[in-house]
Design an enzyme around this catalytic site. Sequence first.
Site, mmCIF file in Angstrom:
data_model
loop_
_atom_site.group_PDB
_atom_site.id
_atom_site.type_symbol
_atom_site.label_atom_id
_atom_site.label_comp_id
_atom_site.label_asym_id
_atom_site.label_seq_id
_atom_site.Cartn_x
_atom_site.Cartn_y
_atom_site.Cartn_z
ATOM 1 N N ASN A 76 -73.410 -34.965 -20.597
ATOM 2 C CA ASN A 76 -73.452 -35.748 -19.366
ATOM 3 C C ASN A 76 -72.100 -35.844 -18.664
ATOM 4 O O ASN A 76 -72.054 -36.007 -17.442
ATOM 5 C CB ASN A 76 -73.960 -37.160 -19.686
ATOM 6 C CG ASN A 76 -73.629 -38.152 -18.596
ATOM 7 O OD1 ASN A 76 -74.286 -38.189 -17.544
ATOM 8 N ND2 ASN A 76 -72.584 -38.951 -18.813
ATOM 9 N N TYR A 137 -67.009 -29.001 -6.974
ATOM 10 C CA TYR A 137 -68.068 -29.613 -7.779
ATOM 11 C C TYR A 137 -69.316 -28.735 -7.769
ATOM 12 O O TYR A 137 -69.915 -28.463 -8.820
ATOM 13 C CB TYR A 137 -68.390 -30.996 -7.229
ATOM 14 C CG TYR A 137 -69.441 -31.745 -8.004
ATOM 15 C CD1 TYR A 137 -69.110 -32.462 -9.154
ATOM 16 C CD2 TYR A 137 -70.764 -31.749 -7.593
ATOM 17 C CE1 TYR A 137 -70.063 -33.155 -9.863
ATOM 18 C CE2 TYR A 137 -71.735 -32.437 -8.298
ATOM 19 C CZ TYR A 137 -71.382 -33.139 -9.432
ATOM 20 O OH TYR A 137 -72.352 -33.818 -10.150
ATOM 21 N N LYS A 141 -71.041 -26.795 -11.009
ATOM 22 C CA LYS A 141 -72.417 -27.046 -11.433
ATOM 23 C C LYS A 141 -73.269 -25.782 -11.365
ATOM 24 O O LYS A 141 -74.186 -25.605 -12.173
ATOM 25 C CB LYS A 141 -73.027 -28.158 -10.574
ATOM 26 C CG LYS A 141 -72.438 -29.534 -10.836
ATOM 27 C CD LYS A 141 -72.712 -29.995 -12.264
ATOM 28 C CE LYS A 141 -72.277 -31.427 -12.481
ATOM 29 N NZ LYS A 141 -72.610 -31.928 -13.845
#
Length: 218
Positions: A76, A137, A141
Amino acid sequence: MDFDGAVVLVTGANRGLGRAFAQEFVKRGAKVYGGARNPASVVDEGVTGIRLDVTDDASVEAAAKELGDVTIVINNAGVTGSGEAVDSIKAEFEVNFYGLVRTTDAFAPILKANGGGTLVNVLSILSWVGYPAARGYAASKAAAWSFTKSTRDVLREQGTKVVGVHVGYIDTDMAAHIEAPKVAPEDVVSQVLQAIQNGDDEVLADEGTRAVKASLAS
């Protein structure tokens, strides 16, 4: 639906979505380790704080050596950069991509030894679409999504299930400054735990994410 007998490691368990994961697994009867750079920041009852810096090889290796009973890993931990300079993007990749790789590779043998288990990677709607204000980011991802797919094929042979979780804005401190529809972290967690029980490969946790995934072919 319970997880009695499960032993769970949640990275980034001291706040936001990670904390919601840890709290819910405790409610469901699991033994829970909460990974954080400062284990004292993991304060929830029933969650054992573990020092885990996913950007540090030695920290990840030490945690793996200590936690030999883990059957579920929730990757996470994640960050968004404060800017879009190269150094900021590197910092995002260190956590969002390389951190996920480190934890996966360190704990995959443990999951195998404990019967296979489950690995959950928290990804993003930005795994599939670019976003100029968060290009680092989004890129990190996207890389994590690619790694998740490859890892799923590799770990299938040892009986480990790999679940990718895609979601847009979650109502946590990371997105507190953003005015947009958000999904509750508890809702994301509920969907993920159901996916683990169902044996699903993927969780599309909100309507926007489902729409983007459905539009990829076009």
